[in-house]
Write an enzyme that holds these catalytic residues in place. Structure first.
Site, mmCIF file in Angstrom:
data_model
loop_
_atom_site.group_PDB
_atom_site.id
_atom_site.type_symbol
_atom_site.label_atom_id
_atom_site.label_comp_id
_atom_site.label_asym_id
_atom_site.label_seq_id
_atom_site.Cartn_x
_atom_site.Cartn_y
_atom_site.Cartn_z
ATOM 1 N N ALA A 1 0.846 -1.188 0.000
ATOM 2 C CA ALA A 1 0.000 0.000 0.000
ATOM 3 C C ALA A 1 0.884 1.242 0.000
ATOM 4 O O ALA A 1 2.044 1.206 0.409
ATOM 5 C CB ALA A 1 -0.899 -0.023 1.225
ATOM 6 N N MET A 2 0.295 2.361 -0.437
ATOM 7 C CA MET A 2 1.057 3.583 -0.622
ATOM 8 C C MET A 2 1.749 4.032 0.675
ATOM 9 O O MET A 2 2.843 4.585 0.647
ATOM 10 C CB MET A 2 0.086 4.654 -1.092
ATOM 11 C CG MET A 2 0.725 5.824 -1.738
ATOM 12 S SD MET A 2 -0.577 6.690 -2.611
ATOM 13 C CE MET A 2 0.002 8.329 -2.478
ATOM 14 N N ARG A 3 1.109 3.767 1.826
ATOM 15 C CA ARG A 3 1.682 4.295 3.080
ATOM 16 C C ARG A 3 2.967 3.574 3.475
ATOM 17 O O ARG A 3 3.679 4.028 4.363
ATOM 18 C CB ARG A 3 0.644 4.188 4.206
ATOM 19 C CG ARG A 3 0.154 2.783 4.466
ATOM 20 C CD ARG A 3 -0.887 2.781 5.586
ATOM 21 N NE ARG A 3 -1.459 1.441 5.762
ATOM 22 C CZ ARG A 3 -2.481 0.977 5.068
ATOM 23 N NH1 ARG A 3 -3.045 1.737 4.138
ATOM 24 N NH2 ARG A 3 -2.948 -0.235 5.286
ATOM 25 N N TYR A 4 3.259 2.440 2.848
ATOM 26 C CA TYR A 4 4.483 1.714 3.210
ATOM 27 C C TYR A 4 5.635 2.013 2.262
ATOM 28 O O TYR A 4 6.687 1.405 2.358
ATOM 29 C CB TYR A 4 4.237 0.206 3.204
ATOM 30 C CG TYR A 4 3.125 -0.218 4.131
ATOM 31 C CD1 TYR A 4 3.259 -0.073 5.507
ATOM 32 C CD2 TYR A 4 1.949 -0.742 3.629
ATOM 33 C CE1 TYR A 4 2.236 -0.437 6.359
ATOM 34 C CE2 TYR A 4 0.918 -1.119 4.474
ATOM 35 C CZ TYR A 4 1.063 -0.958 5.840
ATOM 36 O OH TYR A 4 0.061 -1.313 6.677
ATOM 37 N N THR A 5 5.408 2.880 1.284
ATOM 38 C CA THR A 5 6.450 3.097 0.271
ATOM 39 C C THR A 5 6.831 4.573 0.202
ATOM 40 O O THR A 5 6.063 5.439 0.632
ATOM 41 C CB THR A 5 5.958 2.655 -1.119
ATOM 42 O OG1 THR A 5 4.760 3.370 -1.412
ATOM 43 C CG2 THR A 5 5.681 1.177 -1.157
#
Length: 719
Positions: free
Chosen positions: A26-30
């Site tokens: 997910a975007m929040r982990y990258t």
């Protein structure tokens, strides 16, 4: 993703998915940042008024309508699909090659496509692989549409020195191919027996790179296995180019030259706008510097004027009036700080004025010369190339359109085919049998199934088409190398596995054909004595379910099919020992679906026993019978009875007689014994010097090979 884009524009940190189509995090982990190439290629000069700005979605800000790219990024990373309503498919290319092609078209605007291909031979896919043939690439670059055939990159490895087993290692897959799906698909095809010769498949890929191992069975030819992988799986796939781009607001299908030309036009406008912007800034600054220099030249007077005035505005007007300065110059003079009044600072202003004049003249020169613009475009692209170019990943192979043919990998050698009555087929090396003497037991042709006998024995080449005729009058076709090779002791391959036979259908005749030529015919004979002649080229294309070769009366079966030409003789024999010899041209050619004519008048419970062809080159038999001269010269008819006895009878002991007659006696047989076979033997050139051998097989499966010249020549009535 570095396997989706040839030059990723954003550097990601974290999980962005894999070539096995695993989902990204997910975007929040990258996290992301721009790649240095992106800034150099797209964002340089953006603030120099090089492109138009338009309001963004809610009119709160302005955004550029496009970016001032330094190389055609449309070709660099490719593209698929425009927004919602348009299909486009453009392959990615190599940065270094693209810049070279751009330089080539700048230096010679009339360069042909062939010349551009010298610099940019084809697409360069991020996953590597091999591009097959130039035709598709050429077509795509010329018209904007074309099909590029891609193959994965494979190597052969020996996994077991002792047993000589090999494995096919896949190191690269074609562009946009999902590796795990490919492996799964291969496994399914092996299970469904579509792919033969694969014993194991496993995916050994790790962070060091891709490695899919496909183990090949012992005895299977790895080149053919690889060919079948190309043919049946995504290991060979194609990229369909459809180079639609939006030019001046309209979608257009463009070739390579058009795209490069359109890019150059755009780049020229960018450079022109950039030069104009820089020019206006330089002129503005020069104007101000000139004013400041005038002020510094009359420093004491200027200070006097300023001290006499009451406020800022009055001072500005007084300076402008006194020294003929513009409002901006006067404003700049008033803004000057005391430290700028030193003599060194004054020199700096004079130097700045000189350098501004120089750059203004350069910019004017650039704006007036198209040639200088092109040189600048070339120079800026070359800078990108020297910084960011990488070696090519996809390799080109000059092979015809990437269609795979097994014939390319199989040598055309001689081979033996052995057909048993129960329908097993063996392919053997001709050197398996050696010569023996008459009266010996013989060497076994190898295992037959229990109560199975051999019915046919053929020599042919591996590349030949083999026509299989069944007792129901249907013909099937398959290349000879498709039959698995086996040893003497193996039982062979059931024909049901090779051909789509219906229930209870048996193959009775096998005819190997090298080429389907005009002047050859197939002569067919049934057990109940029907004969017909069909042109060979009627069988050139046969579908896999077979086609009809002869219409049969109920209870009859097609048993003998032979190749012949018009002047050849046909010899027929019945089980009771009657013989008819006649020329082939007495039979008129029929279509595939006819019944034929009567070959011989058979007595009750008599059936046909054999048919053979005597080539026109080997016989001297006159059309009309001459007075009975005892002529023992070859060729002879070799008769073999079921009790193991045999004899040779000279062909000239018979006369040509019409079909559908009773025929001449060829062999006086004892009671309850029938004729097993009749063959034509002997060449007319040699008297008994012939090296011909006959191979006899008993019902028990024992084989004997005998020299024909050891069998005695006897008369028609002899036993």
């Amino acid at each position: 993703q570095d396997f989706s884009m040839r030059y990723p524009l954003v550097q990601g940190h974290g999980n962005f998915g894999s070539i096995d189509a695993d989902p990204p995090a997910a975007m929040r982990y990258t996290e992301c940042r721009l790649d240095p190439l992106t800034e150099a290629m797209f964002l340089t000069d953006l603030e120099l008024n090089t492109v138009d700005y338009v309001p963004n979605f809610d009119n709160s800000q302005k955004e550029p309508s496009l970016l001032p790219a330094r190389v055609p990024s449309l070709l660099l990373n490719g593209s698929s699909g425009i927004a919602v309503g348009m299909a486009t498919n453009i392959p990615p290319h190599n940065l270094g090659e693209l810049v070279d092609a751009l330089s080539a078209i700048i230096q010679n605007p009339d360069a042909t496509l062939q010349e551009l291909l010298e610099y940019m031979p084809g697409p360069d896919f991020p996953t590597g692989g091999i591009l097959m043939g130039n035709d598709g690439i050429l077509e795509a670059y010329r018209t904007g549409r074309g099909r590029i055939v891609m193959r994965g990159k494979t190597v052969m490895e020996t996994i077991d020195e002792k047993t000589k087993r090999t494995a096919i290692i896949i190191n690269e897959v074609p562009y946009q191919t999902n590796k795990s799906t490919l492996v799964q698909r291969i496994a399914e095809l092996v299970e469904d027996k579509v792919l033969e010769g694969i014993s194991d498949i496993r995916d050994e890929s790790d962070r060091a790179g891709m490695r899919v191992v496909i183990e090949v069975k012992r005895g299977a030819n790895p080149a053919i296995v690889l060919n079948n992988l190309y043919r049946h799986t995504a290991l060979q796939s194609s990229f369909s180019c459809n180079m639609v781009a939006i030019l001046d607001g309209h979608p257009k299908l463009m070739g390579l030259k058009e795209i490069l030309q359109a890019f150059l036009d755009f780049r020229c406008s960018v450079i022109e706008r950039r030069a104009k912007f820089k020019l206006s800034q330089a002129l503005e600054r020069k104007h101000i510097v000139e004013g400041i220099v005038i002020g510094l030249d009359n420093l004491d007077a200027v200070i006097q004027v300023i001290r006499e005035t009451s406020n800022h505005t009055v001072a500005k007007e007084a300076l402008a009036k006194e020294y003929g300065l513009s409002e901006k110059q006067a404003e700049a003079l008033l803004d000057i700080t005391l430290r700028k009044l030193t003599s060194l600072e004054r020199k700096k202003f004079i130097d700045e004025a000189n350098s501004l004049s120089e750059s203004i003249s350069k910019l004017n020169e650039l704006l007036s010369s198209k040639k200088l613009m092109f040189q600048l475009i070339e120079q800026e692209a070359a800078d990108l190339k020297s910084k960011f170019a990488t070696p090519r990943r996809s390799f080109l192979e000059d092979s015809a359109n990437g269609e795979v043919d097994d014939m390319d990998v199989i040598p055309n050698e001689e081979m033996l085919l052995i057909l048993s009555e129960k329908g097993y087929l063996k392919r053997m090396n001709p050197n398996t049998f050696n010569l023996q003497n008459r009266g010996t037991i013989g060497k076994s042709v190898g295992k037959m199934r229990t109560n199975d006998n051999m019915s046919d024995f053929i020599v042919c080449q591996t590349h030949d088409h083999v026509l299989y005729f069944s007792d129901k009058g249907i013909v099937y076709s398959e290349r000879a190398y498709k039959i698995p090779e086996c040893t003497r002791v193996a039982a062979g391959t059931p024909l049901v596995q090779l051909l789509n036979l219906s229930d209870g259908e048996r193959i009775t005749s096998i005819v190997p054909v090298n080429k389907f030529v005009e002047d050859q015919y197939l002569v067919m004979l049934t057990v109940n004595g029907y004969i017909k002649k069909v042109p060979l080229n009627a069988f050139a294309s046969i579908r896999s379910t077979g086609i009809i070769s002869m219409r049969l009366v109920p209870g009859d079966e097609l048993k003998w099919v032979r190749l012949c030409r018009d002047d050849d003789l046909v010899a027929l024999a019945s089980q009771s020992g009657m013989v008819i010899v006649n020329t082939c041209n007495r039979l008129r050619p029929h279509g595939r679906t006819t019944r034929g004519m009567g070959a011989m008048r058979l007595k009750e419970d008599d059936k046909m026993a054999a048919m053979d062809i005597i080539p026109s080159t080997t016989h001297t038999m006159p059309g009309k019978t001459v007075s009975r001269v005892r002529d023992l010269s070859p060729p002879w008819l070799l008769f073999i009875a079921e009790n193991g006895y045999g004899k040779r009878v000279p062909l000239n002991a018979f006369r040509q007689s019409s079909f559908n007659r009773v025929g001449l006696r060829g062999y006086k047989l004892p009671e309850d014994c029938r004729l097993a076979a009749v063959f034509v033997v002997g060449e007319p050139t040699d008297d008994d010097a012939s090296e011909e051998q006959v191979v006899l097989v008993s019902h028990g499966g024992t084989v004997n090979r005998i020299k024909v010249k050891d069998i005695s020549i006897q008369g028609r009535g002899a036993k």
